[in-house]
Design an enzyme around this catalytic site. Structure first.
Site, PDB file in Angstrom:
ATOM      1  N   ASP A 253      -4.359 -25.743  54.225  1.00  0.00           N
ATOM      2  CA  ASP A 253      -3.584 -26.024  55.435  1.00  0.00           C
ATOM      3  C   ASP A 253      -2.528 -24.945  55.626  1.00  0.00           C
ATOM      4  O   ASP A 253      -2.188 -24.218  54.686  1.00  0.00           O
ATOM      5  CB  ASP A 253      -2.951 -27.404  55.370  1.00  0.00           C
ATOM      6  CG  ASP A 253      -1.862 -27.501  54.309  1.00  0.00           C
ATOM      7  OD1 ASP A 253      -2.158 -27.174  53.141  1.00  0.00           O
ATOM      8  OD2 ASP A 253      -0.716 -27.877  54.634  1.00  0.00           O
TER       9      ASP A 253
ATOM     10  N   GLU B  65      -0.328 -29.309  51.875  1.00  0.00           N
ATOM     11  CA  GLU B  65       0.830 -28.795  51.135  1.00  0.00           C
ATOM     12  C   GLU B  65       1.978 -28.452  52.069  1.00  0.00           C
ATOM     13  O   GLU B  65       3.140 -28.765  51.792  1.00  0.00           O
ATOM     14  CB  GLU B  65       0.422 -27.573  50.308  1.00  0.00           C
ATOM     15  CG  GLU B  65       1.459 -27.142  49.275  1.00  0.00           C
ATOM     16  CD  GLU B  65       2.549 -26.234  49.818  1.00  0.00           C
ATOM     17  OE1 GLU B  65       3.620 -26.121  49.184  1.00  0.00           O
ATOM     18  OE2 GLU B  65       2.337 -25.634  50.909  1.00  0.00           O
TER      19      GLU B  65
END
Length: 464
Positions: free
Chosen positions: A103, A169
């Site tokens: 991500d 994250e």
């Protein structure tokens, strides 16, 4: 493997040959806008996870490759998709867990980008794009190194390899701890490599040995039941903006150092680092002074910070002659290594409550705390990692602290207390992670991929 090459030499040759394909695949990943923040399209994160799974499937070395999620205990909401791959160790060899995340941060103001943020673009030896450095390059360093190991040694090497490519994250790793608990056996390892940090500079590798913790929360300051005319009541009635400015100003002293009782500092030596280097790497222009006291790196690595990262108040466009009844701000504190993040948050809350001006009402919410991390550098895997970095970069590595936080490492320590944790990365100080014009130094990536391949070969030759 060619019969006239040693194992390390064969892996080196295969790793260098693997770089172009790894960069091409990195470009494909960068094109996927996998932002895991609320309000963004979850389907793009799912598409990114599927792309990573495809890369791992193509290696044909894992017993299982799965896309998995975990439920966030506090909310019951499903977390973002992660990719989990596992391969059992053989013949007494160790198992390594390779971590990265797929991500990325939101783009921010796209007008500040010199090229489209999700269109990978090469300029002056750097690859530009959101996630090009943080952390899709970490994903491809893992994949490229495994390709090289397989090319050089064949698919039947003995090293156990687990991969955990997280999908949230940047959004706070809300389901991380639950994911570890749900998949503990599939993730268990002797050595963990977290590829989400940086290097001393573009040519000098680093092993991150300390990370600050973080305490982040939203503070609302309220002084009025409703908005009032600033001409009719100004001068007698305190508005929330005035109270907020007065309150926030108490968090720092005249040097810009944090002035909150109970926030600790760590006493540790730091390498030489000049103000000119700080200005170059941080974009600090001439005429604007650095803040704080002590050596520059002690301020960045070992001391606390308080930063206001967001504010909800009337905008300039919508300004009117009105006394604001309440103002909300997001406060982000970096916590010195060694201090529990919850203890630091308690100190901040106590300070703010004690200094609230005019009897302002304070409300605290969305509290998010993550602990700091200090590496035990005495383990055998640390020595092998340093040797691999030296072999991959041609320069001896530097042990560094990092001012940023990777709070989930404390979850790894709790779940796998016997594992040796190595924090590495592909970024250099000019990568501008989280900022417009994020980029990856291409030579640094090449050295990082090579270093990791050499580490994998070394571990495959190690019996525990």
């Amino acid at each position: 493997m060619s019969s006239d090459l040693s194992r390390p030499a064969a892996v080196r040759e295969a790793a260098l040959s693997a770089v172009p394909a790894a960069l091409a695949d990195l470009g494909t990943l960068v094109r996927i806008p996998s932002v895991a923040f609320p309000g963004f399209d979850r389907a793009e994160v799912e598409r990114s996870a599927a792309a990573v799974k495809g890369l791992l499937d193509d290696l044909q070395i894992f017993d299982t490759v799965q896309i998995k999620t975990a439920i966030i205990p506090e909310t019951g909401v499903e977390g973002m998709p992660a990719v989990l791959a596992s391969r059992a160790a053989r013949n007494g060899r160790p198992t390594i867990l390779l971590y990265a995340h797929h991500d990325v941060q939101p783009v921010g103001d796209e007008a500040l980008w010199e090229s489209a943020p999700f269109e990978p673009t090469v300029r002056d030896g750097r690859l530009y794009g959101r996630g090009a450095a943080d952390d899709k390059a970490g994903v491809m360093a893992h994949v490229g190194a495994l390709r090289a190991l397989t090319e050089a040694l064949g698919p039947d090497f003995d090293l156990g390899v687990n991969l955990f490519i997280e999908g949230e994250e940047e959004a706070g790793s809300a389901s991380f701890a639950q994911f570890l608990s749900d998949n503990a056996e599939a993730l268990r390892a002797d050595v963990i490599v977290v590829a989400d940090s940086g290097n001393w500079d573009a040519a000098t590798p680093a092993l991150t040995v300390s990370l600050r913790g973080n305490a982040r929360f939203t503070l609302t300051v309220k002084t009025l039941e409703h908005a009032s005319h600033s001409g009719m009541f100004g001068g007698a009635v305190p508005d929330a903006m005035m109270a907020t400015i007065r309150l926030l100003a108490t968090l720092w002293d005249d040097d810009g150092a944090v002035a909150v009782a109970g926030l600790a500092e760590r006493d540790a030596e730091t390498p030489a680092y000049t103000e000119d280097t700080l200005r170059s790497e941080a974009g600090l222009p001439t005429g604007v002074d650095p803040i704080g006291r002590g050596s520059i790196l002690s301020r960045i690595w070992n001391k606390p910070t308080v930063t206001v990262t967001g504010i909800d108040a009337p905008s300039v466009k919508n300004a009117s002659n009105t006394l604001s009844p309440e103002v909300s701000v997001v406060i982000s504190s970096r916590v010195a290594p060694g201090q529990p993040a919850r203890e630091a948050y308690a100190a901040l809350e106590a300070h703010l409550r004690a200094h609230a001006p005019f009897g302002a009402e304070l409300t605290f919410r969305d509290v998010d705390c993550g602990d700091s991390f200090l590496v035990d550098t005495s383990g055998w895997a640390v020595a092998q990692a340093r040797a691999a970095l030296a072999g991959g970069y041609g320069v001896e590595p530097v042990d560094i602290g990092v001012g940023g936080s990777i709070p989930f490492i404390s979850d790894l320590v709790r779940e796998f207390p016997a594992a040796q944790i190595l924090v590495t990365g592909v970024e250099d100080p000019h990568a501008r992670a989280h900022s417009p014009n994020e980029s990856l130094h291409l030579d640094t990536f090449r050295h990082a991929l090579l270093s990791q391949a050499l580490l994998l070969e070394s571990l495959d030759a190690t019996t525990i």
